[in-house]
Design an enzyme around this catalytic site. Sequence first.
Site, PDB file in Angstrom:
ATOM      1  N   ASP A 297      12.929  -5.497   7.014  1.00 52.93           N
ATOM      2  CA  ASP A 297      11.839  -4.666   6.506  1.00 52.93           C
ATOM      3  C   ASP A 297      12.415  -3.335   6.043  1.00 52.93           C
ATOM      4  O   ASP A 297      13.608  -3.063   6.210  1.00 52.93           O
ATOM      5  CB  ASP A 297      10.796  -4.461   7.610  1.00 52.93           C
ATOM      6  CG  ASP A 297       9.441  -3.989   7.085  1.00 52.93           C
ATOM      7  OD1 ASP A 297       9.267  -3.909   5.846  1.00 52.93           O
ATOM      8  OD2 ASP A 297       8.562  -3.688   7.911  1.00 52.93           O
TER       9      ASP A 297
ATOM     10  N   ASP B  38       0.809  -1.218   0.000  1.00 49.26           N
ATOM     11  CA  ASP B  38       0.000   0.000   0.000  1.00 49.26           C
ATOM     12  C   ASP B  38       0.838   1.262   0.000  1.00 49.26           C
ATOM     13  O   ASP B  38       2.021   1.263   0.366  1.00 49.26           O
ATOM     14  CB  ASP B  38      -0.964   0.017   1.191  1.00 49.26           C
ATOM     15  CG  ASP B  38      -0.257  -0.026   2.539  1.00 49.26           C
ATOM     16  OD1 ASP B  38       0.737  -0.763   2.672  1.00 49.26           O
ATOM     17  OD2 ASP B  38      -0.704   0.681   3.467  1.00 49.26           O
TER      18      ASP B  38
ATOM     19  N   GLU C  28       0.086  -1.189   5.736  1.00 50.65           N
ATOM     20  CA  GLU C  28       1.138  -0.662   6.608  1.00 50.65           C
ATOM     21  C   GLU C  28       0.923   0.804   6.926  1.00 50.65           C
ATOM     22  O   GLU C  28       1.195   1.262   8.045  1.00 50.65           O
ATOM     23  CB  GLU C  28       2.508  -0.865   5.934  1.00 50.65           C
ATOM     24  CG  GLU C  28       3.710  -0.515   6.807  1.00 50.65           C
ATOM     25  CD  GLU C  28       4.147   0.929   6.703  1.00 50.65           C
ATOM     26  OE1 GLU C  28       4.986   1.376   7.514  1.00 50.65           O
ATOM     27  OE2 GLU C  28       3.648   1.643   5.795  1.00 50.65           O
ATOM     28  N   GLU C  29       0.446   1.563   5.957  1.00 47.56           N
ATOM     29  CA  GLU C  29       0.312   3.007   6.128  1.00 47.56           C
ATOM     30  C   GLU C  29      -0.786   3.408   7.120  1.00 47.56           C
ATOM     31  O   GLU C  29      -0.871   4.564   7.524  1.00 47.56           O
ATOM     32  CB  GLU C  29       0.046   3.682   4.779  1.00 47.56           C
ATOM     33  CG  GLU C  29       1.154   3.503   3.737  1.00 47.56           C
ATOM     34  CD  GLU C  29       2.435   4.241   4.102  1.00 47.56           C
ATOM     35  OE1 GLU C  29       2.467   4.917   5.151  1.00 47.56           O
ATOM     36  OE2 GLU C  29       3.411   4.146   3.335  1.00 47.56           O
TER      37      GLU C  29
END
Length: 481
Positions: free
Chosen positions: A214, A121, A188-189
Amino acid sequence: MWKTILKALAGTLLILITVVLINTFRKTSTQTKYTAKTAPDVSETALQNLKTAIGIKTISYTDTTLTDTSAFTAFSNFLAAAYPAMHDSLVMERIKKYTLMYTWTGTNPGLNPIILMAHQDVVPIEEASRNQWTVDPFGGVVKEGFIWGRGTADDKINLISICEGVNKLVLSGYRPERTVILLFGHNEEIGGSGAKMAAQLLEQRGVRAEMVLDEGGIITREKLPGMTEAVALLGTAEKGYLSLKLTSQVIGGHSSMPEKETALDVLSKALVTLRSQPFPARFTAPMYGLMAALGPEMPFTSRMAFANPWLFKGLIASTYEKTGAGNAMLHTTLVPTIINAGMKDNVVPTQAVATINLRLLPGDSIAAIIKQVENRINDSRIKIEKYEGTITEASGVSPKNGYGYTLIDRIMKESYPGILTSPFLMIGGTDSRHFVKVSDNIIKFSPMIDPVGFHGIDERVSLESFRTSLWFFEQLLQNTK
């Protein structure tokens, strides 16, 4: 008497200078040495795949009702079509429908797996800034030596580089000795609930990862004071995340006869107070690690300062505090991000609300920071609440002598000639924060060179960055013993 005092002062000064110089010369290079291998050129297929990935609008909105889930379906379909060997040879699982987890079973079941992470995303384009973009934000435009578009740096370059490496190696007949798990989160955002659920699932299965890698620190040639060589910043810890909602309520009314103080006045005063009283500078373990790793590589003055932080801490802090990123490495930060009040130009609002976002240094707990915010505001008319959403304490620190750091250090130096490496405090948030119960070796690093426009206008990464990233992940996948 004065002569005695002066002699004592001179003697003290001489001792001080001697100690400083001894410390400076004792701090020799800690950089490991490896021979770099020449990275191949970026193939047209790989470049087209990154451009296609950028064009799929996998946007995460805080208001999840705005999220176009068909874009995430399209993205997973794209990965299946672009990387058929990867899809045929790895076992894929869907978590919360759109987070993708692939398992590449290794030849040695006695070895703990490694986890390579990236997220699908991207953040939205701020409508007010859309006309300031010089390219189509989702066009995947290549010009001036850069690949442009939302998500290039954050985080599709990593995701595509990982897939390119896996697909290429599968086609060559390669199989890793150690099992490799790929995890591509879909939100994630906005907190990373997909990655969080994946971490919980792995924990339930008893998986103990030797390393989690990551997004995080970058390769920089220009962002570290005193450095003239390229440095790979390997994130060994991550700041905590906390947002607070501040609400003031004061009787409003007609704007033609305002009271001496309004809800907006009260709230504004609180925000100004908080911003004018920053949290104190503090050196964390990653910062001490950075000074130890890079100090011996610096010109003499900077080297001397880094070798003697007990004496030059103030000077070091003032240097780093000149930039937002440098300041964030030394402080728990606080900034207003949302303000809401009023509904008509001639009505004084009764309520004003602001959201402030804080990023906490390791060692600063959420409870203690909230207490400090309350004490600084010191106004009963301000109600302070935790903002709904992500709240995480600062992470622990991954060891520099651990499997993760030493492996990434070696692979980076074998991928990029003459590069230095250093521990780094990740000042943003990543999905890997959910994996603290899965691994003690969590490294936050993106092998791209000084990207531009994180979450902003004209986001882009250089073609050189993509070349380095592809080469880094290919070599990493072949060296996971």
